[in-house]
Design a protein around this motif. Sequence first.
Motif, mmCIF file in Angstrom:
data_model
loop_
_atom_site.group_PDB
_atom_site.id
_atom_site.type_symbol
_atom_site.label_atom_id
_atom_site.label_comp_id
_atom_site.label_asym_id
_atom_site.label_seq_id
_atom_site.Cartn_x
_atom_site.Cartn_y
_atom_site.Cartn_z
ATOM 1 N N UNK A 151 0.242 8.324 6.035
ATOM 2 C CA UNK A 151 -0.647 9.398 5.865
ATOM 3 C C UNK A 151 -1.333 9.570 4.527
ATOM 4 N N UNK A 152 -0.867 8.991 3.793
ATOM 5 C CA UNK A 152 -0.736 8.983 2.437
ATOM 6 C C UNK A 152 -1.867 8.615 2.098
ATOM 7 N N UNK A 153 -3.234 7.603 3.112
ATOM 8 C CA UNK A 153 -4.016 6.849 2.432
ATOM 9 C C UNK A 153 -4.758 7.605 4.079
ATOM 10 N N UNK A 192 -2.003 -3.308 6.755
ATOM 11 C CA UNK A 192 -2.827 -2.477 5.527
ATOM 12 C C UNK A 192 -2.986 -0.983 5.969
ATOM 13 N N UNK A 193 -2.626 -0.609 5.222
ATOM 14 C CA UNK A 193 -2.424 0.880 5.656
ATOM 15 C C UNK A 193 -4.322 1.524 5.106
ATOM 16 N N UNK A 194 -4.928 1.151 5.307
ATOM 17 C CA UNK A 194 -6.205 1.883 5.065
ATOM 18 C C UNK A 194 -6.631 2.062 6.533
ATOM 19 N N UNK A 195 -6.172 0.762 6.816
ATOM 20 C CA UNK A 195 -6.242 0.734 8.452
ATOM 21 C C UNK A 195 -5.271 1.488 9.350
ATOM 22 N N UNK A 207 1.256 -1.117 -0.071
ATOM 23 C CA UNK A 207 0.057 -0.451 0.002
ATOM 24 C C UNK A 207 0.799 0.643 0.204
ATOM 25 N N UNK A 208 0.367 2.259 0.545
ATOM 26 C CA UNK A 208 1.242 3.773 0.423
ATOM 27 C C UNK A 208 1.990 4.133 1.700
ATOM 28 N N UNK A 219 6.207 15.526 15.663
ATOM 29 C CA UNK A 219 5.456 16.146 14.787
ATOM 30 C C UNK A 219 3.578 15.249 14.174
ATOM 31 N N UNK A 220 3.847 16.864 12.826
ATOM 32 C CA UNK A 220 2.516 16.150 12.719
ATOM 33 C C UNK A 220 2.363 14.686 11.948
ATOM 34 N N UNK A 221 1.241 13.667 12.031
ATOM 35 C CA UNK A 221 1.797 12.641 11.335
ATOM 36 C C UNK A 221 0.637 12.147 10.257
ATOM 37 N N UNK A 222 -0.642 12.099 10.254
ATOM 38 C CA UNK A 222 -1.326 11.889 9.106
ATOM 39 C C UNK A 222 -1.620 12.994 8.150
ATOM 40 N N UNK A 223 -1.629 13.895 8.637
ATOM 41 C CA UNK A 223 -0.848 15.042 7.669
ATOM 42 C C UNK A 223 -0.253 15.762 7.609
#
Lengths: 380, 201
Positions: A51-53, A374-377, A30-31, B130-134
């Motif tokens: 965070x790409x997904x 799984x990157x969705x999770x 995944x990403x 740091x930020x993690x998801x954004x």
Amino acid sequence: MFEFVNEASEPIKSDLMTVNMGPQHPATHGVLRVEIQTDSEVVARATPHIGYLHRCMEKHCEHLDYRGVIPFTDRLDYLAAMNMEWTYVLAVEKMLKTEVPIRAEYVRVIIGELQRIASHLMFFGTYAIDLGAFTPFLYAFQDRENILRIFEEVSGARLLYNYIWVGGVWNDLTDDHLVRIENFLETFEESIKKYHKLVGENQIFISRTAHVGVISKDQVYDYGLTGPVLRGSGIDWDLRKNRPYSIYDKFEFDVIKGEGLKGQLGDCWDRYYVRMMEMHESIKIIRQALAGIEAGPVMGKVPKIIKPAKGEVYMRTECPRGELGIHLVSDGTKVPYRLKVKSSCFTHVSALGEMAPGMLIADLVASIGSIDIVLGEVDR
Amino acid sequence: MHNEVASFIDSKVSGANATVNNPENGDSSVSVDASKILEVCQALKNGEHEYNVLQVISAVDYVDYLELVYILASFSKNTELLLKVKLDRGNDNNLPSLESVTSVWSAANWQEREAYDMMGIRFNNHPDHRRILTPDDWEGYPLRKDYIVQEKYHDMVVNPEAKVNTADHMFMKKLKETYPDPKKVSGSWKSDDGDAAESEA
């Protein structure tokens, strides 16, 4: 005459090189982007970037009614969607104190364990691909297809089901389905032994996975790792056994844990082994469920508009990849006030930085595959 | 069980002010003072209750204040605990802050980063804040109830007109009319009738 002068009196040092693995890379499932600082082939430091997904699913859920959230939970771990929605539904039911009909519980267990098998098969196939073997992937998909076909007939979808509802399940399994599941298990039990012999006992596979990516017991607790990763490190813990939810207390099954059979305790091979053997346990559970299932309704009494009283619950279940936790806060209206997903994959990726230093790049690929993310999770 | 935990915390950490919340519906929890969180976590991990695993740190925005829920689990005693701290909302220049518990459980590292990223809570002495998801240069904290998404990110329009799902706007509008406290309804886009400015204030 040529005279060689060695100016460097110190031993030769090489510079660190930064390499990005991902976000588009087949081995990252995944990403996921892993920023690796390498000293030739050896990883000095690996930093996972996620965070790409990211879809901010938790925010979406804040303006959907309680039933509308279920399809969103499917999209967390899309390879084990049934287990995802089951956890969420259990959280809502815990809040509403709903009684679920006994047949629905059995159907949930059958479906949930079938999904576990499908998910572990996916791991088996893709992990072999990571390590350079293509054939197991085709075997795995052949069997997974049988499960997905049953899911498709019973829920109408192949991957994202919206099947387990608050109060029960949407559709009943017919007798024909039950017979087919039983037949499937019979052939599958034989083939899974064959697969394990083909891959798990293969010397190349053992060389690639034994002693690689070792996670100690202390690290498991420190990072909060769960599921097959935790059991691979030799810890006897399974929520289905230790904190039984649904009707898991009715079934006889063993908790598989790693024993360091081919290498060290807690290495990649152990995690592979736990997943393969867990499929046998799932088969056991499904057989018992098929024997014990009773006729009856599959949907309990649930109010038309779900409005749980003010409060909060935390519900966790044993999903194929680890423990999924749902922290659900209600303020007494028909939309969840806050939904926080504790994702096992998220915690597993966070441990990657500690696992990586000192291993070869090829071993890093094996390690990422063995924690089965799984990157969705991860990104939600 | 929660009463025992609360008295245990009070005996180990002075000034923690552990109180037990027993709501009519749902799980019970223990609240402690935010300034003592590190000491409390250390005591809970090393003490008799053996909370050896940090499951998750869940941040909740209650509009008047923020709440962090540390969900701890003991794999040796097979128990679970919801440990809560209350924080002021603060503002963009002065985010609420408390001590990081990364030194107690490494699992806290990413959980705290997520709480910072999504809810705007600062953790002192965090090794990798740091930020993690954004992306690192994202503005605002998406899971806050008053969050409104920035219009442009690196010269890219965030919600292009042609791609906005208008059904969402309709649904939000309806929800705002029917919800008991409209302030608690959080869509992350600016609506036409100017209530965005209201919630920002």
